[in-house]
Design a protein around this motif. Structure first.
Motif, PDB file in Angstrom:
ATOM      1  N   ASP A  61       0.873  -1.159   0.000  1.00  0.00           N
ATOM      2  CA  ASP A  61       0.000   0.000   0.000  1.00  0.00           C
ATOM      3  C   ASP A  61       0.926   1.230   0.000  1.00  0.00           C
ATOM      4  OD1 ASP A  61      -2.259   1.706   0.412  1.00  0.00           O
ATOM      5  OD2 ASP A  61      -1.688   1.784   2.534  1.00  0.00           O
ATOM      6  N   ASP A  76      -1.829  -0.542   5.828  1.00  0.00           N
ATOM      7  CA  ASP A  76      -2.114   0.064   7.139  1.00  0.00           C
ATOM      8  C   ASP A  76      -3.617   0.169   7.402  1.00  0.00           C
ATOM      9  OD1 ASP A  76      -2.591   2.090   5.299  1.00  0.00           O
ATOM     10  OD2 ASP A  76      -1.842   3.673   6.622  1.00  0.00           O
ATOM     11  N   ASP A 100       0.090   5.133   0.773  1.00  0.00           N
ATOM     12  CA  ASP A 100      -0.039   6.138   1.834  1.00  0.00           C
ATOM     13  C   ASP A 100      -0.091   5.466   3.199  1.00  0.00           C
ATOM     14  OD1 ASP A 100      -0.190   7.881  -0.329  1.00  0.00           O
ATOM     15  OD2 ASP A 100      -2.385   7.912  -0.326  1.00  0.00           O
ATOM     16  N   GLY A 101       0.863   5.821   4.063  1.00  0.00           N
ATOM     17  CA  GLY A 101       0.915   5.203   5.384  1.00  0.00           C
ATOM     18  C   GLY A 101       1.849   4.011   5.454  1.00  0.00           C
ATOM     19  N   ASP A 131      -6.909  -3.038   3.105  1.00  0.00           N
ATOM     20  CA  ASP A 131      -5.722  -3.575   2.418  1.00  0.00           C
ATOM     21  C   ASP A 131      -5.645  -5.081   2.631  1.00  0.00           C
ATOM     22  OD1 ASP A 131      -4.748  -1.035   1.563  1.00  0.00           O
ATOM     23  OD2 ASP A 131      -3.895  -0.679   3.555  1.00  0.00           O
TER      24      ASP A 131
HETATM   25 MG   LIG Z   1      -2.735   3.358   3.425  1.00  0.00          MG
END
Ligand SMILES: [Mg+2]
Length: 414
Positions: A246, A371, A248-249, A375
């Protein structure tokens, strides 16, 4: 220090040497189908493109019209391919001299007869740190009989033999992959000229040539026994486990709808983690929901620009993402074409399944790091392991996953 990664990969596809005999007569050697139906050159192009080189230049000579017909103007992922034909066969130095006007200040050079499966961005890092005119990826081979040997000490090449030793036994040789500064062409006195035999020894004298040993699959189709060996091993080389990340994060700090390049900050250990995966031979695929596009907060172009910024920043750290997959959809959007619950939008598994259709992935050793619950649900629906990353150092986190993979994986199953 140059703060932009190299964007150009030049491949020597002259193919004069026709050691393949009958089959090679009207197909230049680098275009010989060597694993399944794929021309050997396709493997090199894929390798350069996966590492994020956007401008791929093929230098053709013998049967150059065949190379032009097959590759000129082709787009492969994020790369554009162009073919230049040298007017007369004047050695590798001649081919590069003829192409001088299109060469970047610094570029990657690959020998079109050789597959050396290494982390190209790691070689580039060696070049950046050494500052040398030429940097060589060196390869230890069990039998160096057919090759000129290379001696390296403290990151510098101190001897470059002009001829093969013709003695069996292990040795260190040039792996057919180089990072060159364009200035190196100033050392070419007269043509024909071989970069390896004529220019590199000069650089050794001047102390301006760096080298580092890399471990990786090596295949030289210029040697007579290679086609048979290559057919068996090269197709297998592409079959790798994948890490689905993933974005972002996991890779970058999630500011909520991150899309401005100036806001890009990496999660601690992100580049190191991705490099670790690259070095272990994993495909790295980013699978990211970008609902902000459907919501009209930013456009597809902004998302691509953000991904390219990640790519460039990773390249400077010796790391790369093999492919970015993004889903611009959301059921509550305002941009009509993206307003739907698409199969690509996690928790749906579309992006993962597409990646596994496009690349020969070892599914049972692949995993996702995310995160959010969505996901992990996408991973589950795609049939790969999911790992929840709750923050902290990504390199440590991924290192632990890889360690458990090594314990759990029975290598006799390959
Ligand atoms: Mg994320």
């Amino acid at each position: 220090m140059n703060e932009a990664p190299i964007r150009q990969a030049v491949i020597l596809a002259e193919g004069k040497k026709t050691r393949l005999g009958e089959v090679a007569r009207d197909i230049p050697q680098p275009m010989q189908p060597i694993a399944g139906d794929r021309p050997f050159l396709d493997h090199l192009l894929e390798m350069a493109e996966r590492h994020g080189y956007q401008d791929i230049v093929l230098l053709a000579g013998h049967l150059g019209d065949r190379v032009t017909e097959a590759y000129d103007g082709r787009r492969i992922g994020g790369a554009a391919v162009r073919v230049l034909c040298e007017p007369a066969p004047l050695g590798t130095g001649g081919a590069l001299t003829a192409a001088r006007a299109v060469l970047d200040e610094q570029f990657l050079l690959m020998n079109g007869d050789v597959m050396f499966d290494i982390n190209l961005r790691a070689l580039e890092q060696v070049a950046r740190q050494s500052g040398a005119l030429a940097t060589l990826a060196l390869c230890r081979v069990p039998d160096a009989c057919h090759y000129a040997q290379v001696t390296e000490a403290n990151g510098r090449v101190i001897e470059f033999q002009k001829q093969a030793t013709n003695r069996s036994g292990p040795g260190t040789i040039g792996g057919g992959i180089y990072v060159l500064k364009r200035e190196v062409l100033d050392l070419i006195g007269h043509l024909p000229c071989s970069i390896e035999r004529d220019v590199f020894p000069l650089l050794v004298q001047r102390g301006d040539i760096a080298g580092a040993c890399f471990e990786g699959y090596f295949l030289d189709i210029g040697v007579s026994e290679a086609p048979e060996t290559g057919r068996r091993s090269l197709a297998r080389l592409r079959v790798r486990p994948a890490a689905f990340l993933d974005r972002d994060g996991v890779i970058n700090v999630d500011d909520g709808y991150s899309h401005r390049v100036e806001d890009l900050r990496f999660i601690p250990g992100a580049a190191e983690a991705i490099r670790l995966l690259n070095d272990r031979g994993y495909y790295v695929f980013v699978v990211t929901n970008q609902a902000g596009i459907a919501r009209g907060y930013y456009g597809l172009d902004d998302a691509h620009r953000f991904n390219r910024a990640i790519r460039d920043r990773l390249a400077l750290e010796g790391a790369h993402v093999d492919r970015f997959y993004l889903s611009p959809y959301h059921p509550d959007g305002i941009v009509a074409e993206f307003t739907m619950d698409h199969f690509d939008r996690k928790p749906n598994p579309g992006m993962l399944l597409r990646a596994m259709a496009e690349w020969p992935v070892v599914k049972e050793r692949s995993f996702l790091v995310g995160d959010k619950d969505t996901d992990l649900q996408a991973a589950d629906r795609a049939g790969v392991a999911g790992h929840f990353f709750g923050g902290g150092d990504l390199a440590g986190f991924i290192g632990a996953i890889l360690a458990s993979d090594e314990i759990g994986w029975d290598s006799t199953q390959t």
